[in-house]
Design a protein around this motif. Structure first.
Motif, PDB file in Angstrom:
ATOM      1  N   GLY A  69     -35.639   9.027 147.035  1.00 44.43           N
ATOM      2  CA  GLY A  69     -36.149  10.180 146.346  1.00 44.43           C
ATOM      3  C   GLY A  69     -37.322  10.609 146.827  1.00 44.43           C
ATOM      4  N   TRP A  70     -37.804  11.807 146.271  1.00 46.88           N
ATOM      5  CA  TRP A  70     -39.187  12.494 146.961  1.00 46.88           C
ATOM      6  C   TRP A  70     -40.208  11.692 146.317  1.00 46.88           C
ATOM      7  CZ3 TRP A  70     -42.915  14.752 144.256  1.00 46.88           C
ATOM      8  CH2 TRP A  70     -42.757  14.977 142.980  1.00 46.88           C
ATOM      9  N   ALA A  71     -40.143  11.056 144.955  1.00 48.44           N
ATOM     10  CA  ALA A  71     -41.155  10.550 144.491  1.00 48.44           C
ATOM     11  C   ALA A  71     -41.619   9.182 145.297  1.00 48.44           C
ATOM     12  CB  ALA A  71     -40.952  10.125 143.000  1.00 48.44           C
ATOM     13  N   MET A  72     -40.510   8.454 145.488  1.00 49.54           N
ATOM     14  CA  MET A  72     -40.659   7.093 146.505  1.00 49.54           C
ATOM     15  C   MET A  72     -41.264   7.652 147.896  1.00 49.54           C
ATOM     16  SD  MET A  72     -39.567   4.631 144.722  1.00 49.54           S
ATOM     17  CE  MET A  72     -38.911   3.311 146.150  1.00 49.54           C
ATOM     18  N   ARG A  73     -40.788   8.605 148.581  1.00 43.97           N
ATOM     19  CA  ARG A  73     -41.402   9.216 149.714  1.00 43.97           C
ATOM     20  C   ARG A  73     -42.771   9.561 149.716  1.00 43.97           C
ATOM     21  NH1 ARG A  73     -38.010  12.766 153.486  1.00 43.97           N
ATOM     22  NH2 ARG A  73     -39.346  12.070 154.836  1.00 43.97           N
ATOM     23  N   ALA A  74     -43.124   9.945 148.466  1.00 46.73           N
ATOM     24  CA  ALA A  74     -44.525  10.609 148.200  1.00 46.73           C
ATOM     25  C   ALA A  74     -45.555   9.151 148.120  1.00 46.73           C
ATOM     26  CB  ALA A  74     -44.849  11.312 147.210  1.00 46.73           C
ATOM     27  N   LEU A  75     -45.012   8.239 147.498  1.00 39.66           N
ATOM     28  CA  LEU A  75     -45.715   6.905 147.218  1.00 39.66           C
ATOM     29  C   LEU A  75     -45.735   6.173 148.792  1.00 39.66           C
ATOM     30  CD1 LEU A  75     -44.489   5.957 143.564  1.00 39.66           C
ATOM     31  CD2 LEU A  75     -46.691   6.726 144.453  1.00 39.66           C
TER      32      LEU A  75
END
Length: 104
Positions: free
Chosen positions: A2-8
Motif C-alpha cells: 500500500g501507499w502508506a507502507m511505501r511512504a514509510l
C-alpha cells in the motif's frame, strides 16, 4: 504494498541503518577492530564494516527513489518526499559515524 507502507520505507530504512551503524561502532570499539586491516592499504575492519553498511544503505535508498510510482496525486508526492527524506537523512546523519569516528 500500500501507499502508506511505501511512504514509510525511506524513514524505516534510515532507522535500521542508524541502528546497524551505531551497533557496529560499539561492537568494533569493544572488540578492538580498529587496528585490524580489512584489506592491505585499505581501511581497518571497524571503519570498513561501517562504510560498507552505509554505502549499501545508500544504494537501497537509491532503489527506493528510482522506484517512485508514476502519475500525480498526493500519495505519489508523499512517497517521493519520504523516499528523499530517508536518503538525505542517511547521507548526512550517518556520514560522520561511518567515515570520521574513532574509538576513544
Amino acid at each position: 504494498m500500500g501507499w502508506a507502507m511505501r511512504a514509510l520505507a525511506g524513514p524505516v530504512l534510515w532507522a535500521v541503518l542508524f541502528a546497524l551503524i551505531y551497533a557496529l561502532h560499539g561492537t568494533g570499539c569493544a572488540l578492538g577492530w580498529s587496528g585490524t586491516p580489512l584489506l592491505p592499504g585499505g581501511p581497518d575492519l571497524h571503519r570498513g564494516a561501517m562504510l560498507l553498511v552505509w554505502l549499501a544503505g545508500l544504494a537501497l535508498h537509491g532503489v527506493l527513489v528510482r522506484a517512485l510510482p508514476a502519475g500525480r496525486g498526493r500519495e505519489r508526492r508523499i512517497i517521493a518526499l519520504t523516499a528523499w527524506i530517508g536518503l538525505v537523512s542517511t547521507l548526512f546523519t550517518l556520514f560522520p559515524v561511518a567515515i570520521l569516528t574513532t574509538c576513544g
